[in-house]
Design an enzyme around this catalytic site. Structure first.
Site, PDB file in Angstrom:
ATOM      1  N   ARG A  75       0.858  -1.187   0.000  1.00 30.78           N
ATOM      2  CA  ARG A  75       0.000   0.000   0.000  1.00 30.78           C
ATOM      3  C   ARG A  75       0.890   1.232   0.000  1.00 30.78           C
ATOM      4  O   ARG A  75       1.784   1.350   0.841  1.00 30.78           O
ATOM      5  CB  ARG A  75      -0.911  -0.002   1.229  1.00 30.78           C
ATOM      6  CG  ARG A  75      -2.093  -0.958   1.108  1.00 30.78           C
ATOM      7  CD  ARG A  75      -3.103  -0.483   0.072  1.00 30.78           C
ATOM      8  NE  ARG A  75      -4.273  -1.376  -0.025  1.00 30.78           N
ATOM      9  CZ  ARG A  75      -5.209  -1.252  -0.962  1.00 30.78           C
ATOM     10  NH1 ARG A  75      -5.128  -0.284  -1.862  1.00 30.78           N
ATOM     11  NH2 ARG A  75      -6.224  -2.077  -0.996  1.00 30.78           N
ATOM     12  N   CYS A  94      -6.133 -13.723  -0.066  1.00 32.31           N
ATOM     13  CA  CYS A  94      -5.143 -12.707  -0.422  1.00 32.31           C
ATOM     14  C   CYS A  94      -5.764 -11.328  -0.253  1.00 32.31           C
ATOM     15  O   CYS A  94      -6.978 -11.161  -0.304  1.00 32.31           O
ATOM     16  CB  CYS A  94      -4.629 -12.914  -1.835  1.00 32.31           C
ATOM     17  SG  CYS A  94      -5.672 -12.257  -3.127  1.00 32.31           S
ATOM     18  N   CYS A 126      -8.362 -10.965 -13.058  1.00 39.47           N
ATOM     19  CA  CYS A 126      -7.078 -11.337 -12.439  1.00 39.47           C
ATOM     20  C   CYS A 126      -6.054 -11.761 -13.475  1.00 39.47           C
ATOM     21  O   CYS A 126      -4.865 -11.839 -13.172  1.00 39.47           O
ATOM     22  CB  CYS A 126      -7.267 -12.475 -11.443  1.00 39.47           C
ATOM     23  SG  CYS A 126      -8.483 -12.135 -10.168  1.00 39.47           S
TER      24      CYS A 126
END
Ligand code: ZN
Lengths: 135, 376
Positions: B16, B198, B80
């Site tokens: 992040r 995840c 994805c």
């Protein structure tokens, strides 16, 4: 049908007090899909006929949703599962049960149409779900 | 068709980064890959950028910031598998002779929390059908009912990938977790615990493909994208429609079969593998679908130490998505970066010895699945 606006058109109706899902059966290969659509996703035939399925089904898989997912306006927790209906059709659906210990794969379930939330205009919105079938 | 080689790779670490914009993440990865390939302006003739949440012209913004626009730039969304789809397009452009070198990159800054996806019509959201982790949970339950997978097996996958992630400086989570810790983490959707899922996050990855090899020569032996066919109710396409379950091949099975054919190898020939592990059940299913263990043998595979670093065929030596986190557009290309390092012998303490053949697998919303085979 419980009073209120259906959550979306063309998903379900109630016939003589019994709720049914509105599905489609391919005129070429006979396989079924829900929600109903004009083209068969299995064989690409352009032509299906509307059929009614349910209310009886059998729970195949289930889990509990503990926190409201994006856009959901009903109560939490709720159960989400896959229910097998007549003719080999399986659908993803909300389950009315909030206690996971009362659910198991293979459980006989039945379709219900019931209020889920009240929309911004103050109107009750009804949706379909499955509950454990009466013994 | 010409052979296609990987001549440069680069990453922005996954995590992040509140102080960095999406373009800045992409710039860092692209710069690193071009430097690795020794290329500058004019060095590639097309660019393909994978992203799902990046918005309009995300790839153009990166190449504009680097003064590298002017070539065709295509932004690619395939859930994805977006980065894998971009790679397949890029490899096709080089193989066909349409370009001598192409830049393929992927980038993402995922929203926080349970992610809103335009995949779901608003009535499905209102009805509670947009609960993405619930579908992972149903799939895990099916594995437990149909095979011999246990709750502990699901936890073992998380333990393995988190342990691998400790050695990966580009991973988000670099802390080993115990079996007990995974099992005791909060239930998200039964049977899945928090540490079995995840985390969506941020990052970027880039790869340069060329018709001329660098040293060592790493060839893209196959890059295959497939979508689902109707005939199963539970998959990455759910809940597009209620359907019958007919045991049709899954997107991953279709992509893997074609990739093995294209590359002329089988699952036993793979030295190191990266697979989609959105949740730990997904890794077990991926391993079965790719043929790395017998059908229904995923539980035994986990219990026998399958996929561990040091085993015959390590799976997710990078830590996988469970340790790295998943920025959708970048994750497939981060697998390619990892496997390129593995085939170069440059993967540091997570190096798989003598790795010569590698497979990367992603699968996600659409449904889309991608299988890429690299060979040294
Ligand atoms: Zn048909």
């Amino acid at each position: 049908m419980a009073d209120g606006r259906p959550i979306a058109p063309g998903l379900f109706d109630v016939d003589a007090g019994e709720p049914r899902l509105i599905a489609a059966e391919c005129v070429a290969c006979g396989r079924r899909q829900f929600p109903a659509a004009a083209v068969c996703p299995y064989c690409a035939a352009d032509g299906t006929r509307e059929i009614r399925v349910g209310p009886a089904g059998r729970l195949e898989l289930y889990t509990m949703v503990l926190r409201a997912p994006p856009g959901y306006r009903g109560p939490v927790p709720y159960a989400l599962g896959i229910v097998a209906l007549d003719g080999g059709l399986s659908v993803v659906a909300r389950l009315t049960e909030t206690d996971a210990t009362r659910l198991r794969p293979g459980l006989p379930v039945e379709l219900v149409v019931e209020p889920l939330f009240t929309d911004d205009a103050g109107q009750r919105v009804v949706s379909y779900a499955f509950r454990a079938a009466a013994a | 068709m010409r052979p296609v080689y990987i001549t440069g790779v680069g990453l922005h670490p996954f995590g992040r980064f509140p102080d960095l914009g999406l373009t800045a993440l992409g710039v860092e990865a692209v710069r690193a890959a071009l430097r690795d390939a020794g290329l500058g302006r004019g060095g590639f003739q097309a660019a393909f950028c994978g992203t799902v949440y990046g918005g309009v012209a995300a790839g153009h913004k990166v190449l504009t910031a680097l003064g590298l626009s002017g070539v065709p730039i295509v932004n690619v969304e395939a859930g994805c598998a977006s980065g894998g789809a971009a790679l397949a397009l890029g490899a096709g452009a080089v193989a066909s002779g349409g370009a001598d070198a192409v830049l393929v990159f992927g980038l993402e800054k995922m929203p926080r929390g349970m992610i809103r996806s335009s995949f779901f019509e608003s009535w499905r959201e209102e009805a509670g059908l947009a609960a993405t982790p619930a579908y992972f949970a149903l799939r895990a339950q099916r594995l437990m009912l149909d095979g011999d997978v246990t709750l502990e097996d699901l936890a073992r996958v998380s333990v393995k990938n988190h342990r691998h992630g400790v050695a990966n400086p580009h991973a988000m989570y670099r802390r080993a977790v115990s079996l007990e810790e995974v099992l005791a983490s909060p239930v998200v959707c039964e049977p899945l615990r928090l540490l079995m899922l995840c985390a969506p996050n941020e990052g970027a990855a880039a790869v340069v493909l060329s018709a001329r090899p660098a040293a060592p020569a790493i060839r893209v032996a196959a890059a295959v994208l497939r979508s689902h066919v109707a005939g199963s109710v539970l998959g990455e396409h759910t809940p597009l429609s209620g359907l019958t379950d007919e045991r049709v091949p899954t997107p991953t099975e279709m992509a893997a079969r074609a990739a093995y054919d294209d590359a002329g190898v089988g699952p036993r020939d793979l030295d190191v593998v990266e697979v989609q592990d959105t949740d730990s059940g997904r890794e077990i299913l991926s391993v079965e679908e790719l043929g790395l263990c017998p059908p229904g043998g995923g539980g035994r595979w986990v219990r026998d130490g399958g996929g561990e670093l040091g085993s015959r065929q390590p799976v997710n030596a990078s830590g996988g998505l469970l340790a790295r986190g998943e920025p959708l557009g970048a994750s497939a290309l981060a697998q390619i970066v990892e496997l390129t390092w593995q085939l170069r012998g440059a993967a540091g303490s997570r190096q798989v010895p003598h790795a010569r053949t590698a497979l990367a697998h992603t699968v996600g919303r659409g449904a889309n699945a991608c299988a890429v085979i690299l060979a040294r």
